[in-house]
Motif scaffolding. Structure first.
Motif, mmCIF file in Angstrom:
data_model
loop_
_atom_site.group_PDB
_atom_site.id
_atom_site.type_symbol
_atom_site.label_atom_id
_atom_site.label_comp_id
_atom_site.label_asym_id
_atom_site.label_seq_id
_atom_site.Cartn_x
_atom_site.Cartn_y
_atom_site.Cartn_z
ATOM 1 N N ASP A 40 26.953 22.103 -56.839
ATOM 2 C CA ASP A 40 26.374 23.226 -56.093
ATOM 3 C C ASP A 40 27.468 24.267 -55.850
ATOM 4 O O ASP A 40 28.259 24.111 -54.909
ATOM 5 N N LYS A 81 23.854 16.600 -60.725
ATOM 6 C CA LYS A 81 22.666 17.388 -60.350
ATOM 7 C C LYS A 81 23.099 18.829 -60.097
ATOM 8 O O LYS A 81 24.035 19.060 -59.319
ATOM 9 N N GLN A 102 22.263 22.637 -58.774
ATOM 10 C CA GLN A 102 21.388 23.347 -57.852
ATOM 11 C C GLN A 102 21.072 24.718 -58.459
ATOM 12 O O GLN A 102 21.909 25.619 -58.448
ATOM 13 N N ASP A 113 18.096 20.714 -60.343
ATOM 14 C CA ASP A 113 17.420 20.737 -59.048
ATOM 15 C C ASP A 113 16.739 22.092 -58.872
ATOM 16 O O ASP A 113 17.211 22.949 -58.141
ATOM 17 N N LEU A 126 13.427 22.303 -58.045
ATOM 18 C CA LEU A 126 12.352 22.111 -57.068
ATOM 19 C C LEU A 126 11.129 22.965 -57.374
ATOM 20 O O LEU A 126 10.646 23.709 -56.523
ATOM 21 N N THR A 138 12.245 14.742 -47.365
ATOM 22 C CA THR A 138 13.457 15.521 -47.620
ATOM 23 C C THR A 138 14.474 15.323 -46.488
ATOM 24 O O THR A 138 14.124 14.845 -45.401
ATOM 25 N N SER A 139 15.705 15.701 -46.773
ATOM 26 C CA SER A 139 16.785 15.382 -45.820
ATOM 27 C C SER A 139 16.888 16.375 -44.664
ATOM 28 O O SER A 139 17.583 16.123 -43.694
ATOM 29 N N ILE A 199 12.377 11.871 -54.086
ATOM 30 C CA ILE A 199 13.521 12.303 -53.286
ATOM 31 C C ILE A 199 13.277 11.775 -51.877
ATOM 32 O O ILE A 199 12.233 12.044 -51.272
ATOM 33 N N PRO A 209 19.645 12.584 -51.132
ATOM 34 C CA PRO A 209 20.663 13.514 -50.641
ATOM 35 C C PRO A 209 20.910 13.294 -49.152
ATOM 36 O O PRO A 209 20.175 12.555 -48.492
ATOM 37 N N GLN A 255 25.709 16.274 -44.650
ATOM 38 C CA GLN A 255 24.542 16.456 -43.768
ATOM 39 C C GLN A 255 24.476 15.382 -42.680
ATOM 40 O O GLN A 255 23.518 15.314 -41.924
ATOM 41 N N VAL A 290 25.714 13.425 -53.828
ATOM 42 C CA VAL A 290 26.700 13.959 -52.885
ATOM 43 C C VAL A 290 27.340 15.189 -53.515
ATOM 44 O O VAL A 290 27.819 15.129 -54.644
ATOM 45 N N SER A 291 27.340 16.296 -52.783
ATOM 46 C CA SER A 291 27.883 17.522 -53.351
ATOM 47 C C SER A 291 29.101 18.017 -52.577
ATOM 48 O O SER A 291 30.251 17.811 -52.976
ATOM 49 N N ARG A 292 28.883 18.676 -51.413
ATOM 50 C CA ARG A 292 30.010 19.298 -50.701
ATOM 51 C C ARG A 292 31.084 18.304 -50.285
ATOM 52 O O ARG A 292 32.268 18.628 -50.279
HETATM 53 O O1 LIG Z 1 16.274 18.532 -53.909
HETATM 54 C C1 LIG Z 1 17.349 18.153 -53.489
HETATM 55 O O2 LIG Z 1 18.212 17.775 -54.277
HETATM 56 C C2 LIG Z 1 17.547 18.022 -52.046
HETATM 57 C C3 LIG Z 1 16.496 17.522 -51.326
HETATM 58 C C4 LIG Z 1 16.650 17.238 -49.980
HETATM 59 O O3 LIG Z 1 15.768 16.724 -49.320
HETATM 60 N N1 LIG Z 1 17.851 17.499 -49.397
HETATM 61 C C5 LIG Z 1 18.911 18.010 -50.099
HETATM 62 O O4 LIG Z 1 19.989 18.181 -49.506
HETATM 63 N N2 LIG Z 1 18.767 18.298 -51.435
HETATM 64 C C6 LIG Z 1 19.872 18.848 -52.210
HETATM 65 O O5 LIG Z 1 20.922 17.866 -52.321
HETATM 66 C C7 LIG Z 1 22.198 18.497 -52.262
HETATM 67 C C8 LIG Z 1 22.971 17.956 -51.092
HETATM 68 O O6 LIG Z 1 24.245 18.509 -51.067
HETATM 69 P P1 LIG Z 1 25.370 18.069 -50.004
HETATM 70 O O7 LIG Z 1 24.728 18.088 -48.652
HETATM 71 O O8 LIG Z 1 26.414 19.119 -50.184
HETATM 72 O O9 LIG Z 1 25.840 16.696 -50.431
HETATM 73 C C9 LIG Z 1 21.931 19.988 -52.216
HETATM 74 O O10 LIG Z 1 21.885 20.457 -53.545
HETATM 75 C C10 LIG Z 1 20.563 20.063 -51.588
HETATM 76 O O11 LIG Z 1 19.855 21.214 -51.914
#
Ligand SMILES: O=C(O)c1cc(=O)[nH]c(=O)n1[C@@H]1O[C@H](COP(=O)(O)O)[C@@H](O)[C@H]1O
Length: 529
Positions: free
Chosen positions: A35, A72, A74, A106, A108, A166-167, A213, A239, A244, A266-268
């Motif tokens: 991302d 993944k 974004q 991703d 969506l 979703t998260s 998800i 995620p 988060q 896991v991204s950031r």
């Molecule tokens: O569709 C997603 O990947 C997604 C769904 C969700 O419910 N929550 C969520 O955080 N994501 C994605 O998962 C990634 C999480 O990134 P970090 O929080 O940086 O690890 C981001 O690209 C979000 O957009």
């Protein structure tokens, strides 16, 4: 043109699930989220434009390759740069394909069946410039509106992940709302989505290609949703870990009883260690280990759980079949009454490679639980409470120390305090979970002083360099230190090496893999594995 047989068609339709489960078996259950946030591009010293996003993505891809099961991307973070952004995404997807890395885009997407069918051309057709292994979908036009697109994905050997829980906190009230009509009347919206997705997987042996998800952040709320992830036989993209706020314990709660089909994205949390490629790789590897261990524990916790909810018998059978190709080493699951082993304390001189040996061992044996220390120092960028350390204030630390909640504590450089929380160690030992604690020599000595009175039985493992002469040779060979410095270091090393006799087992770190195997045999002996 030859018409494919029904066996061939079935094989094609299960292709993504099979490829992903193979990749998870090889690299573990981590997906690296790529991302290119504007802030990260700036932090890494890149321009905030399509070129910067591409450079960032290539680095993340390199870090992920060989350490994670998938990556993944974004889409909106490329889309913001218009056609140049899409070109960047195309090139990075091309690079990932060349490297053999599984890609999830991703995007969506969701919408009327007639409109979203065009998405298949964008991502699933062999000549598509944005060819991906899977994409993410939004089911809020009704989960069945996705059926046409899902069929196209499967016919092309690709997969999808449908957002179910979703998260983000805003999703909760909508996703747990009770449906007023239709097949799943009386169930939650999330349940209906999960059950509709599961229909595509039931006839597939092993892991299906239609995923869900489910955010790791949802914790106990999973119960209110009525969704039982252990009954789902497609992949689950999760995620929310790290940045988060979700921790290993949340993975254990949400994915209790799952068997190798959870892919934590896991991204950031990883990107914050960049741009240095070795730091990124190291972060990826260590997060992969933590995630793997948490999911392994989740699998064990759910072993005797009563199955209910949306699963059918077929789903159950498939779930067990999954374990054969699972990312988690089900051969290591201890059944029934587990023998209670001693706490394994791993120590040795500074720089001998304790962490490297321990990491190599945990990669092969994710069921080993590693104690997380507490500290009063401030978290560094990317560090997460409960994962790297338990971060406490001075007052919190003192309160815990006064209540006897630490196995040992130390003040380092007169600045920050560190300690080993006692309760988690005792709990894991009581459950028969192989329990490991890595600590410096002084720490190991402090444990020796306290363990007996606290009723903790310990086996001390000392990691040694191949020989003192080898240490001399390595130090001198580097040629980076003055003779006086080399002599000083050798004096310290002599004292540290002399400590070997204080400990129960010595493992010589002449070869990391061999040393890791030796460490595992100590653990296996202790815990009857
Ligand atoms: O569709 C997603 O990947 C997604 C769904 C969700 O419910 N929550 C969520 O955080 N994501 C994605 O998962 C990634 C999480 O990134 P970090 O929080 O940086 O690890 C981001 O690209 C979000 O957009």
């Amino acid at each position: 043109m030859v018409t494919p047989s029904s066996e061939e068609l079935n094989a094609q339709r299960s292709d993504f699930g099979l490829r992903l489960s193979n990749s998870m078996a090889k690299y573990g259950p981590l997906c690296v989220g790529i991302d290119p946030h504007r802030k990260l591009l700036a932090d890494w010293g890149y321009n905030v434009d399509a070129e910067g996003a591409e450079l960032f993505s290539m680095r993340m891809l390199q870090a992920a390759s060989g350490c994670a099961a998938a990556v993944k991307f974004q889409t909106p973070m490329f889309e913001r740069y218009g056609s140049k952004g899409f070109e960047a995404l195309e090139r990075v997807l091309y690079a990932a394909r060349q490297m053999g890395v599984i890609t999830i885009v991703d995007c969506l997407h969701g919408g009327l069946p007639t409109t979203i069918s065009a998405i298949a051309d964008a991502y699933f057709k062999p000549n598509s410039p944005m060819l991906a292994d899977a994409i993410t979908l939004l089911p809020y036009y009704g989960a069945r509106s996705l059926n046409g697109l899902i069929s196209e994905a499967l016919d092309n050997g690709r997969g999808v992940f449908v957002a179910s829980l979703t998260s983000n906190p805003e999703g909760m009230s909508l996703q747990t709302a009770i449906r007023q009509s239709g097949d799943y009347q009386g169930h939650t919206v999330a349940y209906g989505i999960a059950a509709t997705a599961q229909k595509h997987n039931v006839d597939i042996e092993g892991m299906g290609s239609v995923g869900l998800i489910i955010g790791a952040t949802i914790g106990q709320w999973i119960q209110d949703s009525g969704v039982d992830p252990s009954q789902f036989t497609g992949p689950i993209l999760s995620p929310g870990y790290g940045w988060q706020g979700a921790e290993a314990k949340d993975l254990k709660t949400v994915f209790k009883g799952t068997r190798g089909n959870v892919l934590v994205t896991v991204s950031r949390f990883i990107a914050s260690h960049g741009p240095d490629i070795s730091a990124l790789k190291q972060a990826t590897e260590s997060i992969a280990l933590d995630v793997r261990q948490a999911l392994y524990e989740a699998m064990n916790e759910g072993e005797n759980k009563e199955k209910d909810g949306m699963g059918t018998n077929t789903a159950n059978e498939n779930a067990s079949a999954n374990s054969e190709t699972a990312a988690v080493d089900s051969a290591n699951v201890a059944q029934g009454d587990k023998p209670k082993g001693r706490l394994v304390v791993l120590t040795g001189p500074a720089g001998v490679g304790k962490g490297t040996v321990e990491n190599a061992m945990r990669k092969k044996h994710p069921g080993v639980w590693l104690s997380v220390s507490a500290t009063t120092r401030k978290p560094r960028p990317g560090e997460v409470n409960g994962v790297n350390y338990w971060f406490l204030t001075d007052q919190e630390f003192s309160a815990k120390e006064n209540k006897g909640e630490f196995l040992e504590t130390a003040l380092v450089h007169g600045l920050a305090r560190y300690g080993t929380p006692l309760k988690p160690v005792q709990e894991h030992l009581a459950e028969g979970v192989p329990t490991l604690l890595e600590i410096d020599l002084q720490g190991a000595r402090r444990i020796k002083e306290r363990a007996a009175e606290l009723g903790v039985d310990v086996v001390y493992v000392f990691i040694a360099p191949p020989s003192f002469d080898e240490l001399v040779r390595r130090l001198k060979g580097r040629g980076t230190e003055s003779e006086a410095e080399v002599n000083k270091r050798l004096e310290t090393a002599k004292v540290e090496l002399a400590a070997e006799n204080e400990f129960d087992v010595t493992i010589v770190n002449d070869n990391v893999d061999r040393a890791a195997d030796e460490l595992w045999s100590v653990i296996a002996r202790e815990y009857g594995l």
